[in-house]
Design an enzyme around this catalytic site. Structure first.
Site, PDB file in Angstrom:
ATOM      1  N   ARG A   1      -7.836 -21.144  25.754  1.00  0.00           N
ATOM      2  CA  ARG A   1      -7.000 -21.295  24.546  1.00  0.00           C
ATOM      3  C   ARG A   1      -5.507 -21.310  24.921  1.00  0.00           C
ATOM      4  O   ARG A   1      -4.671 -20.736  24.215  1.00  0.00           O
ATOM      5  CB  ARG A   1      -7.263 -20.147  23.553  1.00  0.00           C
ATOM      6  CG  ARG A   1      -8.679 -20.078  23.045  1.00  0.00           C
ATOM      7  CD  ARG A   1      -8.998 -21.226  22.083  1.00  0.00           C
ATOM      8  NE  ARG A   1     -10.276 -21.011  21.436  1.00  0.00           N
ATOM      9  CZ  ARG A   1     -11.448 -21.430  21.936  1.00  0.00           C
ATOM     10  NH1 ARG A   1     -11.496 -22.085  23.081  1.00  0.00           N
ATOM     11  NH2 ARG A   1     -12.570 -21.197  21.274  1.00  0.00           N
TER      12      ARG A   1
ATOM     13  N   SER B   1     -11.238 -19.138  14.230  1.00  0.00           N
ATOM     14  CA  SER B   1     -11.153 -17.825  14.890  1.00  0.00           C
ATOM     15  C   SER B   1      -9.705 -17.343  14.859  1.00  0.00           C
ATOM     16  O   SER B   1      -8.819 -18.064  15.305  1.00  0.00           O
ATOM     17  CB  SER B   1     -11.603 -17.924  16.349  1.00  0.00           C
ATOM     18  OG  SER B   1     -12.917 -18.413  16.398  1.00  0.00           O
TER      19      SER B   1
ATOM     20  N   GLU C   1      -4.963 -16.129  17.765  1.00  0.00           N
ATOM     21  CA  GLU C   1      -5.087 -17.490  18.294  1.00  0.00           C
ATOM     22  C   GLU C   1      -4.126 -18.456  17.587  1.00  0.00           C
ATOM     23  O   GLU C   1      -3.467 -19.250  18.253  1.00  0.00           O
ATOM     24  CB  GLU C   1      -6.545 -17.939  18.116  1.00  0.00           C
ATOM     25  CG  GLU C   1      -6.884 -19.183  18.886  1.00  0.00           C
ATOM     26  CD  GLU C   1      -8.329 -19.612  18.670  1.00  0.00           C
ATOM     27  OE1 GLU C   1      -9.236 -18.890  19.099  1.00  0.00           O
ATOM     28  OE2 GLU C   1      -8.536 -20.679  18.070  1.00  0.00           O
TER      29      GLU C   1
HETATM   30  C1  LIG Z   1     -12.748 -23.844  10.393  1.00  0.00           C
HETATM   31  C2  LIG Z   1     -12.005 -23.933  11.699  1.00  0.00           C
HETATM   32  C3  LIG Z   1     -12.700 -23.940  12.883  1.00  0.00           C
HETATM   33  C4  LIG Z   1     -12.043 -24.041  14.115  1.00  0.00           C
HETATM   34  N1  LIG Z   1     -12.779 -24.042  15.268  1.00  0.00           N
HETATM   35  C5  LIG Z   1     -12.150 -24.124  16.463  1.00  0.00           C
HETATM   36  C6  LIG Z   1     -12.919 -24.141  17.680  1.00  0.00           C
HETATM   37  O1  LIG Z   1     -14.146 -24.122  17.658  1.00  0.00           O
HETATM   38  N2  LIG Z   1     -12.248 -24.198  18.851  1.00  0.00           N
HETATM   39  C7  LIG Z   1     -10.887 -24.272  18.901  1.00  0.00           C
HETATM   40  O2  LIG Z   1     -10.346 -24.330  20.019  1.00  0.00           O
HETATM   41  N3  LIG Z   1     -10.136 -24.257  17.778  1.00  0.00           N
HETATM   42  C8  LIG Z   1     -10.733 -24.196  16.560  1.00  0.00           C
HETATM   43  N4  LIG Z   1      -9.985 -24.171  15.415  1.00  0.00           N
HETATM   44  C9  LIG Z   1      -8.522 -24.199  15.496  1.00  0.00           C
HETATM   45  C10 LIG Z   1      -7.891 -25.600  15.305  1.00  0.00           C
HETATM   46  O3  LIG Z   1      -8.762 -26.450  14.626  1.00  0.00           O
HETATM   47  C11 LIG Z   1      -7.525 -26.266  16.637  1.00  0.00           C
HETATM   48  O4  LIG Z   1      -6.673 -25.438  17.377  1.00  0.00           O
HETATM   49  C12 LIG Z   1      -6.860 -27.619  16.434  1.00  0.00           C
HETATM   50  O5  LIG Z   1      -6.653 -28.250  17.684  1.00  0.00           O
HETATM   51  C13 LIG Z   1      -5.508 -27.528  15.736  1.00  0.00           C
HETATM   52  O6  LIG Z   1      -5.100 -28.843  15.423  1.00  0.00           O
HETATM   53  P1  LIG Z   1      -4.015 -29.143  14.333  1.00  0.00           P
HETATM   54  O7  LIG Z   1      -3.699 -30.605  14.405  1.00  0.00           O
HETATM   55  O8  LIG Z   1      -4.462 -28.646  13.014  1.00  0.00           O
HETATM   56  O9  LIG Z   1      -2.777 -28.302  14.868  1.00  0.00           O
HETATM   57  P2  LIG Z   1      -1.677 -27.538  14.012  1.00  0.00           P
HETATM   58  O10 LIG Z   1      -2.271 -26.345  13.384  1.00  0.00           O
HETATM   59  O11 LIG Z   1      -0.958 -28.492  13.146  1.00  0.00           O
HETATM   60  O12 LIG Z   1      -0.712 -27.065  15.179  1.00  0.00           O
HETATM   61  C14 LIG Z   1      -1.127 -26.071  16.106  1.00  0.00           C
HETATM   62  C15 LIG Z   1      -0.031 -25.932  17.181  1.00  0.00           C
HETATM   63  O13 LIG Z   1       0.063 -27.152  17.913  1.00  0.00           O
HETATM   64  C16 LIG Z   1       1.358 -27.719  17.789  1.00  0.00           C
HETATM   65  N5  LIG Z   1       1.175 -29.169  17.694  1.00  0.00           N
HETATM   66  C17 LIG Z   1       0.363 -29.849  16.851  1.00  0.00           C
HETATM   67  N6  LIG Z   1       0.410 -31.162  17.109  1.00  0.00           N
HETATM   68  C18 LIG Z   1       1.292 -31.325  18.134  1.00  0.00           C
HETATM   69  C19 LIG Z   1       1.797 -32.463  18.852  1.00  0.00           C
HETATM   70  N7  LIG Z   1       1.393 -33.706  18.579  1.00  0.00           N
HETATM   71  N8  LIG Z   1       2.701 -32.241  19.837  1.00  0.00           N
HETATM   72  C20 LIG Z   1       3.117 -30.989  20.146  1.00  0.00           C
HETATM   73  N9  LIG Z   1       2.696 -29.886  19.490  1.00  0.00           N
HETATM   74  C21 LIG Z   1       1.782 -30.060  18.499  1.00  0.00           C
HETATM   75  C22 LIG Z   1       1.963 -27.103  16.535  1.00  0.00           C
HETATM   76  O14 LIG Z   1       3.373 -27.094  16.605  1.00  0.00           O
HETATM   77  C23 LIG Z   1       1.368 -25.708  16.577  1.00  0.00           C
HETATM   78  O15 LIG Z   1       2.093 -24.908  17.478  1.00  0.00           O
HETATM   79  C24 LIG Z   1     -10.631 -24.095  14.151  1.00  0.00           C
HETATM   80  C25 LIG Z   1      -9.911 -24.095  12.943  1.00  0.00           C
HETATM   81  C26 LIG Z   1     -10.590 -24.015  11.717  1.00  0.00           C
HETATM   82  C27 LIG Z   1      -9.808 -24.031  10.438  1.00  0.00           C
END
Ligand SMILES: Cc1cc2nc3c(=O)[nH]c(=O)nc-3n(C[C@H](O)[C@H](O)[C@H](O)COP(=O)(O)OP(=O)(O)OC[C@H]3O[C@@H](n4cnc5c(N)ncnc54)[C@H](O)[C@@H]3O)c2cc1C
Length: 342
Positions: A168, A242, A338
């Site tokens: 992570r 998580s 996380e």
């Molecule tokens: C129901 C649920 C289940 C999940 N299950 C998992 C799982 O099984 N495994 C897991 O690892 N995660 C899981 N997650 C967490 C999440 O889905 C992941 O971490 C996902 O990759 C986040 O993507 P996002 O586009 O929503 O990022 P955001 O929440 O929009 O951003 C997260 C971080 O990344 C940065 N960021 C986003 N896009 C960029 C970019 N293009 N360039 C630079 N920085 C950027 C943001 O500034 C922030 O710091 C889960 C979340 C939920 C709600």
């Protein structure tokens, strides 16, 4: 269109974060072209503001209004860009929906990402915390990433070594890489695909269907079914998946804990360390299904904190702190959140 002309002021973020927390951004830009980044960050009026790069908002906690510029990455596009003797190379723009991208690779007849099906968010965020599930992490299928560096206004590629992936974790969460904006990600998907059923729960679910040699699509469908059963749908109940990482401790520390708590759930890592199940620790402290104000712990999975309706970022932080304090007091183990706190 002038890039800055689409900046909107006092922009509501509630529908842009899966926790469903109400908050306002001082300024907001939906980025559909890389040139917009160059334009806006060359303008001193905007370049000096605090910045939040936003993808699907599924791994962050808004602790209040954001006093700066939100760059909402909505870059689109995905293509097969070549390959070598072992891998297909597929590239997707940062704003592509992750799950839709996984489905698309399967439609192209390419396995490799199926264990990561149904993870919310965007492709661009996948390398940020090296998303992982069911025995697979981004780093296992990663080729390279294209980034925009606002400090030098340059665009360049980074390979896996430069991304410094960990559990992570990656360089993008650290001082050295926190400022970088991911534009697209290229994955190396195996030409000789084999199912990855290292994760016991997935292997069992596949076996229960009588699938001796499951296809990548069948593995993906199984992962989706497990996830739908276990995790709350953010469209129904706000959450960020998580909320805590599984703490990693030395073998000696784990052995000492096991003497006092023989039922402690732990998983040996390849480097000899032990990963403790954070959900089990939280459950043992009596938090599963409990609420604190409008924030709560999901009754089916103690690792997931939820917004029961109207929770503020402060409510979720208060709940998280209370859980951390109890786990620390009872087990001497520190739980690390996380999601990114904004
Ligand atoms: C129901 C649920 C289940 C999940 N299950 C998992 C799982 O099984 N495994 C897991 O690892 N995660 C899981 N997650 C967490 C999440 O889905 C992941 O971490 C996902 O990759 C986040 O993507 P996002 O586009 O929503 O990022 P955001 O929440 O929009 O951003 C997260 C971080 O990344 C940065 N960021 C986003 N896009 C960029 C970019 N293009 N360039 C630079 N920085 C950027 C943001 O500034 C922030 O710091 C889960 C979340 C939920 C709600």
């Amino acid at each position: 269109m002038h890039p800055q002309s689409s900046i909107q002021l006092q922009f509501p973020l509630q529908s842009l974060n899966t926790f469903g927390i109400a908050a306002t951004a001082q300024a907001y830009l939906r980025v559909t072209q890389t040139e917009q980044l160059l334009g806006v960050l060359a303008d001193p009026a905007w370049a000096g503001l605090p910045r939040l790069v936003l993808g699907g908002g599924s791994n962050l906690l808004l602790t209040g209004d954001f006093p700066g510029l939100v760059l909402h990455i909505a870059l689109e596009g995905r293509e097969v860009v070549g390959g070598d003797e072992r891998s297909h190379f597929v590239r997707a723009a940062a704003g592509e929906n992750w799950h839709a991208f996984v489905q698309w690779t399967l439609e192209q007849g390419m396995g490799g990402l199926e264990n990561l099906a149904l993870i919310p968010g965007t492709v661009g965020a996948a390398p940020i915390q090296n998303i992982g599930a069911y025995g697979l992490e981004t780093k296992d299928v990663f080729h390279s990433v294209t980034v925009f560096d606002p400090r030098s206004a340059t665009v360049y590629a980074m390979d896996a070594g430069a991304c410094r992936f960990g559990y992570r974790d990656s360089v993008f969460k650290r001082e050295a890489g926190r400022h970088l904006i991911i534009l697209d990600v290229t994955f190396a998907l195996p030409k000789q695909w084999r199912p990855n059923l290292r994760y016991a729960e997935l292997a069992q679910a596949v076996a229960e269907q009588g699938l001796a040699a499951p296809s990548a699509r069948q593995v993906a469908d199984t992962v989706v079914a497990i996830r739908r059963r276990k995790l709350p749908d953010p469209a129904v109940i706000g959450n960020a998946g998580s909320f805590f990482k599984n703490p990693v401790v030395t073998g000696a520390r784990c052995a000492a804990l096991l003497e006092r708590f023989p039922a402690l759930v732990h998983h040996l890592q390849p480097d000899g360390t032990q990963k403790l199940a954070a959900g089990w620790l939280i459950d043992q402290c009596g938090w599963k299904g409990r609420n604190l104000g409008a924030a709560g712990v999901y009754p089916k999975q103690a690792l997931v904190l939820v917004n029961n309706g109207g929770a503020t970022g402060a409510d979720v932080v208060a709940l998280a702190r209370a859980i951390q304090a109890d786990v620390l007091a009872r087990y001497g183990v520190e739980l690390e959140p996380e999601p990114v706190f904004v």
